[in-house]
Design a protein around this motif. Structure first.
Motif, mmCIF file in Angstrom:
data_model
loop_
_atom_site.group_PDB
_atom_site.id
_atom_site.type_symbol
_atom_site.label_atom_id
_atom_site.label_comp_id
_atom_site.label_asym_id
_atom_site.label_seq_id
_atom_site.Cartn_x
_atom_site.Cartn_y
_atom_site.Cartn_z
ATOM 1 N N LEU A 440 -5.787 -14.404 1.667
ATOM 2 C CA LEU A 440 -4.565 -13.687 2.047
ATOM 3 C C LEU A 440 -4.870 -12.477 2.917
ATOM 4 O O LEU A 440 -4.079 -12.110 3.793
ATOM 5 N N LEU A 441 -6.023 -11.853 2.699
ATOM 6 C CA LEU A 441 -6.393 -10.669 3.476
ATOM 7 C C LEU A 441 -6.776 -11.005 4.913
ATOM 8 O O LEU A 441 -6.953 -10.100 5.730
ATOM 9 N N ARG A 442 -6.867 -12.260 5.236
ATOM 10 C CA ARG A 442 -7.143 -12.653 6.615
ATOM 11 C C ARG A 442 -5.883 -12.637 7.466
ATOM 12 O O ARG A 442 -5.941 -12.856 8.668
ATOM 13 N N TYR A 443 -4.744 -12.393 6.844
ATOM 14 C CA TYR A 443 -3.465 -12.420 7.543
ATOM 15 C C TYR A 443 -2.775 -11.071 7.429
ATOM 16 O O TYR A 443 -2.939 -10.349 6.450
ATOM 17 N N SER A 444 -1.953 -10.749 8.421
ATOM 18 C CA SER A 444 -1.216 -9.493 8.417
ATOM 19 C C SER A 444 -0.078 -9.530 7.400
ATOM 20 O O SER A 444 0.505 -10.590 7.130
ATOM 21 N N HIS A 445 0.232 -8.347 6.847
ATOM 22 C CA HIS A 445 1.458 -8.110 6.083
ATOM 23 C C HIS A 445 1.575 -8.968 4.836
ATOM 24 O O HIS A 445 2.677 -9.338 4.435
ATOM 25 N N HIS A 446 0.459 -9.286 4.206
ATOM 26 C CA HIS A 446 0.495 -10.040 2.955
ATOM 27 C C HIS A 446 0.139 -9.166 1.750
ATOM 28 O O HIS A 446 0.717 -9.346 0.682
ATOM 29 N N VAL A 447 -0.814 -8.263 1.914
ATOM 30 C CA VAL A 447 -1.308 -7.441 0.791
ATOM 31 C C VAL A 447 -1.149 -5.978 1.166
ATOM 32 O O VAL A 447 -1.659 -5.548 2.213
ATOM 33 N N ASN A 448 -0.461 -5.192 0.339
ATOM 34 C CA ASN A 448 -0.162 -3.822 0.749
ATOM 35 C C ASN A 448 -1.358 -2.893 0.578
ATOM 36 O O ASN A 448 -2.401 -3.273 0.027
ATOM 37 N N VAL A 449 -1.229 -1.672 1.055
ATOM 38 C CA VAL A 449 -2.381 -0.777 1.152
ATOM 39 C C VAL A 449 -2.879 -0.344 -0.223
ATOM 40 O O VAL A 449 -4.091 -0.159 -0.424
ATOM 41 N N GLN A 450 -1.982 -0.198 -1.206
ATOM 42 C CA GLN A 450 -2.440 0.166 -2.547
ATOM 43 C C GLN A 450 -3.224 -0.980 -3.179
ATOM 44 O O GLN A 450 -4.259 -0.748 -3.821
ATOM 45 N N ALA A 451 -2.749 -2.206 -2.995
ATOM 46 C CA ALA A 451 -3.490 -3.349 -3.526
ATOM 47 C C ALA A 451 -4.828 -3.510 -2.822
ATOM 48 O O ALA A 451 -5.825 -3.893 -3.453
ATOM 49 N N ARG A 452 -4.883 -3.206 -1.535
ATOM 50 C CA ARG A 452 -6.157 -3.316 -0.815
ATOM 51 C C ARG A 452 -7.177 -2.312 -1.352
ATOM 52 O O ARG A 452 -8.369 -2.626 -1.454
ATOM 53 N N THR A 453 -6.734 -1.110 -1.702
ATOM 54 C CA THR A 453 -7.646 -0.166 -2.345
ATOM 55 C C THR A 453 -8.192 -0.730 -3.645
ATOM 56 O O THR A 453 -9.402 -0.647 -3.923
ATOM 57 N N LEU A 454 -7.328 -1.338 -4.443
ATOM 58 C CA LEU A 454 -7.775 -1.874 -5.738
ATOM 59 C C LEU A 454 -8.681 -3.081 -5.562
ATOM 60 O O LEU A 454 -9.585 -3.309 -6.382
ATOM 61 N N ILE A 455 -8.483 -3.860 -4.506
ATOM 62 C CA ILE A 455 -9.397 -4.965 -4.224
ATOM 63 C C ILE A 455 -10.787 -4.432 -3.889
ATOM 64 O O ILE A 455 -11.806 -4.938 -4.371
ATOM 65 N N ALA A 456 -10.835 -3.380 -3.044
ATOM 66 C CA ALA A 456 -12.122 -2.760 -2.740
ATOM 67 C C ALA A 456 -12.768 -2.212 -4.012
ATOM 68 O O ALA A 456 -13.987 -2.335 -4.203
ATOM 69 N N ALA A 457 -11.974 -1.593 -4.880
ATOM 70 C CA ALA A 457 -12.511 -1.035 -6.129
ATOM 71 C C ALA A 457 -12.973 -2.145 -7.072
ATOM 72 O O ALA A 457 -13.984 -2.000 -7.767
ATOM 73 N N LEU A 458 -12.245 -3.266 -7.119
ATOM 74 C CA LEU A 458 -12.624 -4.384 -7.979
ATOM 75 C C LEU A 458 -13.975 -4.945 -7.560
ATOM 76 O O LEU A 458 -14.827 -5.257 -8.406
ATOM 77 N N ARG A 459 -14.182 -5.042 -6.249
ATOM 78 C CA ARG A 459 -15.472 -5.553 -5.778
ATOM 79 C C ARG A 459 -16.608 -4.575 -6.039
ATOM 80 O O ARG A 459 -17.771 -4.962 -6.085
ATOM 81 N N ALA A 460 -16.267 -3.297 -6.201
ATOM 82 C CA ALA A 460 -17.287 -2.268 -6.444
ATOM 83 C C ALA A 460 -17.724 -2.200 -7.895
ATOM 84 O O ALA A 460 -18.705 -1.516 -8.210
ATOM 85 N N LEU A 461 -17.012 -2.884 -8.808
ATOM 86 C CA LEU A 461 -17.361 -2.810 -10.220
ATOM 87 C C LEU A 461 -18.723 -3.467 -10.477
ATOM 88 O O LEU A 461 -19.008 -4.528 -9.915
#
Length: 461
Positions: A440-461
């Motif tokens: 979904l992150l390969r496309y525009s306007h699917h995942v909002n900016v707050q969720a994108r922060t949490l995705i980055a944080a999830l991968r950092a765990l």
């Protein structure tokens, strides 16, 4: 299709990306800098980039003023951004209609991270950058973080370093290139070009820049207010090195990929949200004084003016409006396993500033104080559960929002593991695998900016 409209980043053109990124994520104390050297460099940049930010009345803003007809707050050049009013009618959430100020910035900026191999391990070129709205001055930003007005030098300032690698990337160098939205409650149709580009050994780190492994960036991301919002959104667009290449394992998701896409399309078609731009002077429920535009009940946010001086920016001194939230937000992502496969619970959110009505947000995204006057049935779904489970959160970090437009805007970002049978309470929610998120992150306007922060944080765990 022009490069700026690109919606399917050519990730396959970056050979062995999963293994290479995994090696970079594992390199926590090594590479070009040790962790001790990294922290010392950040301290040095904080001292070198001391910035003075002073609240001033609107009349003292150089180059800014209120339109005598509409009351909109604009720059004399007609560039940068403006603050005007918006009238909203929406079936999303407990309030059916309201008026509010909103930032309009139609330009598409560039948020870009350069990647370079050192001894076979990818490193990210990160910038120590002070923003007037940051609570602590310097935070870790992308290689390039620039609006079009900035990089075309409307302000008459210096050139943006490394910009040429993103405006005219070398053939085969683009890892990710996608337009992503920003806060749909504060920006009207705001988008930036999120880019990750591989560069060669001729690209060296300038004084305010450092080559860091992904593991080192993740180390800083787990600490309060060190990695800025623009870095976090670009980091989320990296290929997920924890997933098998080619999308293997998608058949083990709770919902098939086509079902998730159909659900997003249906939520966009079914939600009714009408936004009408109005003059700032017409914005009901808000008032203006000589030094703020604020809500009559003291909720949400206010618009204020600041005067800034900095010796390390493209322009050494300037003034501008900033949006200042009244309270700290909460963005929580629930995670659980379904037949051994991790899933995250996303909400299809309709926000007035979104270009396409609905984007996928975290399980919980709100400012609790803005709902305190409403009855229990109108409180955000899962907010009570998030607060009750906060002590056992996998991640609990306080992070700043965009420091170039917002003054001391912060949110508590939480990742909370819930039991395997934890339900989705309504059709606004779906359990999605990290592998599906990566697509979904390969496309525009699917995942909002707050969720994108949490995705980055999830991968950092």
């Amino acid at each position: 299709m022009t490069a700026i409209d690109l919606e399917l980043p050519p990730r396959a053109a970056w050979p062995g990306s999963v293994a290479r990124l995994a090696a970079s994520a594992a390199a926590v104390d090594g590479g070009v800098m040790t962790t001790a050297e990294l922290l010392a460099w950040l301290d040095d940049r904080r001292r070198a980039q001391a910035q003075r930010v002073e609240r001033v009345p609107f009349a003292a803003l150089n180059g800014w003023g209120f339109d005598p007809r509409t009351g909109d707050l604009r720059h004399a050049s007609g560039r940068f951004f403006s603050v005007h009013g918006l009238r909203v009618r929406s079936d999303f959430g407990p309030v059916a209609q309201w008026c509010q100020p909103i930032i309009r910035q139609p330009e598409i900026g560039v948020l870009g991270i350069a990647v370079r191999d050192f001894d076979g391990v990818p490193h990210l070129l990160m910038q120590a950058k002070s923003e007037p709205g940051n609570v602590n001055g310097v935070q870790l930003s992308p290689t390039v973080q620039a609006t079009k007005s900035n990089y075309t030098r409307v302000h008459g300032g210096s050139a943006v370093p490394y910009l040429e690698h993103f405006l005219r990337p070398a053939p085969g160098s683009v890892i990710s290139d996608v337009l992503q939205s920003e806060q749909g409650s504060w920006f009207l149709h705001k988008r930036n070009r999120n880019m990750i580009v591989e560069v060669g050994p001729e690209v060296e780190a300038g004084e305010d820049f450092a080559w860091l492994t992904l593991g080192q960036v993740h180390l800083l991301l787990r600490q309060d207010n060190l990695v800025n919002m623009d870095s976090r959104t670009v980091l989320s667009c990296l290929p997920d090195w924890r997933q098998p290449e080619g999308g293997a394992g998608w058949d083990r998701a709770l919902h098939a990929d086509r079902e998730i896409r159909s659900w997003i399309t249906r939520r966009r078609a079914e939600h009714e949200i009408e936004v009408t731009p109005i003059g700032l002077a017409e914005t009901e429920g808000w008032y203006r004084t000589e030094d703020e535009v604020a809500h009559e009940k003291g909720l949400h946010f206010r618009v204020v003016g600041v005067d800034v001086s900095s010796g390390r920016r493209e322009v050494p001194a300037w003034s501008q409006p900033l949006l200042e939230p009244r309270h700290t937000g909460i963005a929580a992502l629930f995670v659980r396993r379904v037949d051994g496969v991790p899933h995250v619970l996303l909400r299809a959110r309709a926000e007035p500033g979104f270009l396409d009505t609905v984007e996928l947000g975290p399980t919980v995204q709100c400012v609790p104080e803005n709902y305190a006057h409403l009855p229990d049935e109108d409180q955000p779904p899962y907010l009570a559960e998030a607060l009750a489970r906060r002590d056992g959160a996998l991640c609990d970090v306080l992070l700043s929002e965009e420091g170039g437009r917002f003054l001391h805007a912060q949110s508590h970002y939480l990742i909370i593991e819930v039991p395997s049978g934890f339900p989705a309470v309504s059709d606004e929610f779906r359990w999605v695998t990290p592998c599906q998120l990566d697509e979904l992150l390969r496309y525009s306007h699917h995942v909002n900016v707050q969720a994108r922060t949490l995705i980055a944080a999830l991968r950092a765990l």
